[in-house]
Scaffold this active site. Sequence first.
Site, mmCIF file in Angstrom:
data_model
loop_
_atom_site.group_PDB
_atom_site.id
_atom_site.type_symbol
_atom_site.label_atom_id
_atom_site.label_comp_id
_atom_site.label_asym_id
_atom_site.label_seq_id
_atom_site.Cartn_x
_atom_site.Cartn_y
_atom_site.Cartn_z
ATOM 1 N N GLU A 45 -49.207 -14.078 114.125
ATOM 2 C CA GLU A 45 -50.380 -14.946 114.239
ATOM 3 C C GLU A 45 -51.479 -14.298 115.087
ATOM 4 O O GLU A 45 -52.660 -14.408 114.764
ATOM 5 C CB GLU A 45 -49.987 -16.303 114.825
ATOM 6 C CG GLU A 45 -49.135 -17.159 113.915
ATOM 7 C CD GLU A 45 -49.846 -17.561 112.633
ATOM 8 O OE1 GLU A 45 -51.091 -17.451 112.565
ATOM 9 O OE2 GLU A 45 -49.152 -17.960 111.680
ATOM 10 N N GLY A 55 -59.487 -4.057 116.393
ATOM 11 C CA GLY A 55 -60.629 -4.752 116.976
ATOM 12 C C GLY A 55 -60.240 -5.973 117.787
ATOM 13 O O GLY A 55 -59.065 -6.305 117.909
ATOM 14 N N TYR A 85 -54.429 -23.572 117.306
ATOM 15 C CA TYR A 85 -53.891 -23.175 115.999
ATOM 16 C C TYR A 85 -52.606 -22.369 116.143
ATOM 17 O O TYR A 85 -51.593 -22.658 115.490
ATOM 18 C CB TYR A 85 -54.920 -22.365 115.201
ATOM 19 C CG TYR A 85 -54.274 -21.645 114.054
ATOM 20 C CD1 TYR A 85 -53.840 -22.336 112.934
ATOM 21 C CD2 TYR A 85 -54.030 -20.276 114.116
ATOM 22 C CE1 TYR A 85 -53.183 -21.693 111.894
ATOM 23 C CE2 TYR A 85 -53.386 -19.618 113.084
ATOM 24 C CZ TYR A 85 -52.965 -20.335 111.979
ATOM 25 O OH TYR A 85 -52.311 -19.694 110.961
ATOM 26 N N ASP A 133 -56.515 -23.787 110.708
ATOM 27 C CA ASP A 133 -57.364 -22.603 110.806
ATOM 28 C C ASP A 133 -58.476 -22.712 109.770
ATOM 29 O O ASP A 133 -58.672 -23.761 109.150
ATOM 30 C CB ASP A 133 -56.541 -21.323 110.620
ATOM 31 C CG ASP A 133 -56.006 -21.180 109.198
ATOM 32 O OD1 ASP A 133 -56.084 -22.153 108.413
ATOM 33 O OD2 ASP A 133 -55.518 -20.074 108.864
ATOM 34 N N CYS A 153 -56.090 -24.402 89.434
ATOM 35 C CA CYS A 153 -55.734 -25.119 90.660
ATOM 36 C C CYS A 153 -54.948 -26.396 90.363
ATOM 37 O O CYS A 153 -55.326 -27.191 89.495
ATOM 38 C CB CYS A 153 -56.995 -25.467 91.443
ATOM 39 S SG CYS A 153 -56.647 -26.323 92.996
#
Length: 358
Positions: free
Chosen positions: A38, A82, A121, A139, A203
Amino acid sequence: MTINHSVFRDLLLSWYKVSQRFLPWRTTTDPYKIWLSEIILQQTRVAQGLPYYERFITQYPTVIALAKATEQEVLRMWQGLGYYSRARNLHSCAQTIVEQYNGIFPSNYQALLKLRGIGPYTAAAIAAVSFKEVVAAVDGNVYRVLARIFGLTEDIGTAYGRKQIHQLATILVDQIQPDTYSQAIMDFGALQCTPALPLCSTCVFQLYCIAFQTNRQKTLPIKTNKLNKKKRYFDYLVIRYKNTLYMTKRTSNDIWKGMYDFYLLESKCRLELDQINDPLVALVQKHNIRINTAKKEERHLLTHQSLFVRFHTIEANQSFLKDGEDLLNAYTLHPFNQMEIEILPKPILIQNFLKNSH
């Protein structure tokens, strides 16, 4: 029509059985591995983060092993991902878990939330997946999925808009299998209900999705507060002497803390070197040393900042180094050879310069 909550859960979990991503942290309930994945995947795509996860697990198979590492070693492993505060927080959190919890992760959302670098989260994701706590992990994927399917039009850039999503997300969590549900809704947002080109034609929520029914996939969720990026202008003086480069460790509470870079001049606008009043520039001019300035200005984008960067290489001699010894020491600039530089943690901007300047 608005979809029934139980129907939403059933359709989502059915989709997940067929379409889930097979990822290494999906085969375990080990909170260390869930937590590590995570943290790595914050601000990072799975394709980019997966090799880092695998390297970390190989190098540091347990939270105890990670806690024993030095911050420099962790930063070096993180190099290229990063957002380096994540790596520093990761290391600090591992040490806390070892020192205060005997190497055992807290087993509930509220306790996890108190750990450094673990926000709502991440705490919810660990609690749900590792400990089956019925808590919503919300999230960007979840914001997008719920806003589109339920037609939520409150601005998620506002506290009220986020609260509305969180309230709905909490109601929707499957009471029996919150772990599977949490992974399912994240995967659905990442694979099916994507930001730019959602796969609406295939979907499972097509009959119920308000965004699809009203052709608002491109406008939901609504988020109006755009980041106003700060512009920063960097000039790096790269001092080279024989087979060494002079580098320094960044210690201020700024970007890349704990990483290594070169002597840095920062301006509010783009200036030429001879326009900058700086003691090292003056020393270079005094010794009549040639400066090799890279032809291309690099642009490096961070979340809140845009960096405009130029590299100036200085071929130093003994006279220059002796005259500037106090200055170099004041800026904690030290010579490193190529092998030493390789193991130093460096921002990707510096790493790319080194790679391209060979």
